[in-house]
Motif scaffolding. Structure first.
Motif, PDB file in Angstrom:
ATOM      1  N   UNK A 113       0.809  -1.214   0.000  1.00 12.11           N
ATOM      2  CA  UNK A 113       0.000   0.000   0.000  1.00 12.11           C
ATOM      3  C   UNK A 113       0.848   1.272   0.000  1.00 12.11           C
ATOM      4  N   UNK A 114       2.144   1.101  -0.143  1.00 10.29           N
ATOM      5  CA  UNK A 114       3.014   2.275  -0.205  1.00 10.29           C
ATOM      6  C   UNK A 114       4.169   1.939  -1.134  1.00 10.29           C
ATOM      7  N   UNK A 115       4.462   2.884  -2.028  1.00  4.45           N
ATOM      8  CA  UNK A 115       5.445   2.620  -3.066  1.00  4.45           C
ATOM      9  C   UNK A 115       6.460   3.755  -3.114  1.00  4.45           C
ATOM     10  N   UNK A 152      24.949   4.305  -1.830  1.00  2.00           N
ATOM     11  CA  UNK A 152      23.688   3.684  -1.477  1.00  2.00           C
ATOM     12  C   UNK A 152      22.543   4.396  -2.166  1.00  2.00           C
ATOM     13  N   UNK A 153      21.388   3.748  -2.287  1.00  2.00           N
ATOM     14  CA  UNK A 153      20.231   4.383  -2.905  1.00  2.00           C
ATOM     15  C   UNK A 153      19.763   5.592  -2.110  1.00  2.00           C
ATOM     16  N   UNK A 154      19.215   6.569  -2.791  1.00  2.00           N
ATOM     17  CA  UNK A 154      18.621   7.723  -2.127  1.00  2.00           C
ATOM     18  C   UNK A 154      17.166   7.845  -2.554  1.00  2.00           C
ATOM     19  N   UNK A 155      16.352   8.239  -1.609  1.00  2.00           N
ATOM     20  CA  UNK A 155      14.918   8.352  -1.842  1.00  2.00           C
ATOM     21  C   UNK A 155      14.632   9.434  -2.875  1.00  2.00           C
ATOM     22  N   UNK A 156      13.679   9.145  -3.763  1.00  2.00           N
ATOM     23  CA  UNK A 156      13.326  10.101  -4.801  1.00  2.00           C
ATOM     24  C   UNK A 156      11.893  10.609  -4.626  1.00  2.00           C
ATOM     25  N   UNK A 157      10.958   9.706  -4.624  1.00  2.00           N
ATOM     26  CA  UNK A 157       9.549  10.080  -4.542  1.00  2.00           C
ATOM     27  C   UNK A 157       8.744   8.865  -4.113  1.00  2.00           C
ATOM     28  N   UNK A 158       7.590   9.095  -3.521  1.00  2.00           N
ATOM     29  CA  UNK A 158       6.763   7.967  -3.069  1.00  2.00           C
ATOM     30  C   UNK A 158       5.298   8.247  -3.360  1.00  2.00           C
ATOM     31  N   UNK A 159       4.488   7.211  -3.192  1.00  2.00           N
ATOM     32  CA  UNK A 159       3.052   7.366  -3.385  1.00  2.00           C
ATOM     33  C   UNK A 159       2.324   6.360  -2.513  1.00  2.00           C
ATOM     34  N   UNK A 160       1.263   6.824  -1.903  1.00  2.00           N
ATOM     35  CA  UNK A 160       0.413   5.948  -1.113  1.00  2.00           C
ATOM     36  C   UNK A 160      -0.666   5.365  -2.016  1.00  2.00           C
ATOM     37  N   UNK A 161      -1.193   4.223  -1.627  1.00  2.00           N
ATOM     38  CA  UNK A 161      -2.197   3.564  -2.470  1.00  2.00           C
ATOM     39  C   UNK A 161      -3.523   4.318  -2.519  1.00  2.00           C
ATOM     40  N   UNK A 162      -3.675   5.329  -1.675  1.00  2.00           N
ATOM     41  CA  UNK A 162      -4.911   6.106  -1.719  1.00  2.00           C
ATOM     42  C   UNK A 162      -4.863   7.163  -2.812  1.00  2.00           C
ATOM     43  N   UNK A 163      -3.685   7.302  -3.411  1.00  2.00           N
ATOM     44  CA  UNK A 163      -3.533   8.276  -4.494  1.00  2.00           C
ATOM     45  C   UNK A 163      -3.227   7.556  -5.794  1.00  2.00           C
ATOM     46  N   UNK A 164      -3.383   8.265  -6.905  1.00  2.00           N
ATOM     47  CA  UNK A 164      -2.960   7.674  -8.165  1.00  2.00           C
ATOM     48  C   UNK A 164      -1.872   8.505  -8.840  1.00  2.00           C
TER      49      UNK A 164
END
Lengths: 117, 112
Positions: B31-33, B43-55
């Motif tokens: 439910x979270x991406x 190491x990897x660095x965070x870029x962007x995310x999205x919750x499953x309640x959004x498209x």
């Protein structure tokens, strides 16, 4: 952001020896840290979740006696590869969660390249 | 069984054009991406995310789209810049436990 360091960045060892890798959260406290292993051109494979003050939770298929994890303080987790063999050669990365980040965001260390001869 | 898949190991685009990186998942509990960017020897660095309640979630040049019915998400970078050249990992998680499952990554090359 939150900074995570790893030491050493690169290590070469002989087969049968043990190697310790340190993961530190430099400017925040991390109750939970994660240890990953990455094979060439493959994803980050989660090995275990390291919890401060308690035993680590290992993923299925990861030998807990082979990969010893200790999370003795809120800023330090260590991974010890015991009796290393050439097949243990890999890139090991740790990460930590921080309340400074987005939900589920992990802050990664730079990784440690382990080569076992 | 790999729960998060990035079927394109590499992508090459011209500077100024759009880069579209795709990711598919199989676990309907996710439910979270998140998307991470990784340079060599870092190491990897965070870029962007999205919750499953959004498209859709947008942050500057980066937009992530989520299609829950298709279990598919994509990262759009527009306009692409040479500095965007890196490996991009898609990650998925359940709840806010912090633990994520990663895809194999897509190597993006942006040509000047």
């Amino acid at each position: 952001g939150a900074v995570v360091s790893q030491h050493p960045s690169r290590v070469i060892c002989k087969s049968g020896t043990s190697v310790k890798i340190e993961c530190r959260s430099l400017d925040f406290q991390a109750t939970t840290m994660f240890w990953y292993r990455q094979f060439p051109k493959k994803s980050l494979m989660l090995m275990a979740t390291s919890n401060e003050g308690s035993k680590a939770t290992y993923e299925q298929g990861v030998e807990k006696d082979k990969f010893l994890i200790n999370h003795a303080s809120l800023t330090l987790s260590t991974l010890t590869v015991t009796s290393a063999h050439p097949e243990d050669s890999s890139f090991y990365i740790c990460s930590a969660s921080s309340d400074r980040g987005q939900d589920n965001e992990q802050f990664f260390g730079p990784g440690t390249r382990l080569t076992v001869l | 069984d790999q729960q998060v898949k990035q079927n394109s190991p590499s992508l090459s685009v011209q500077e100024g054009r759009i880069s579209i990186l795709n990711c598919d998942y199989t676990n309907s509990m996710f439910d979270y991406f998140l998307w991470y960017k990784k340079y060599p020897a870092e190491g990897p660095t965070f870029l962007i995310s999205i919750s499953s309640i959004k498209d859709k979630n947008e942050d500057g040049r980066f937009t992530v789209f989520l299609n829950k019915s298709a279990k598919h998400l994509s990262l759009h970078i527009v306009p692409s810049q040479p500095g965007d050249s890196a490996v991009y990992f898609c990650a998925a998680s359940v709840g806010n436990a912090g633990k994520s499952t990663f895809g194999d990554g897509t190597t993006l090359t942006v040509k000047p």
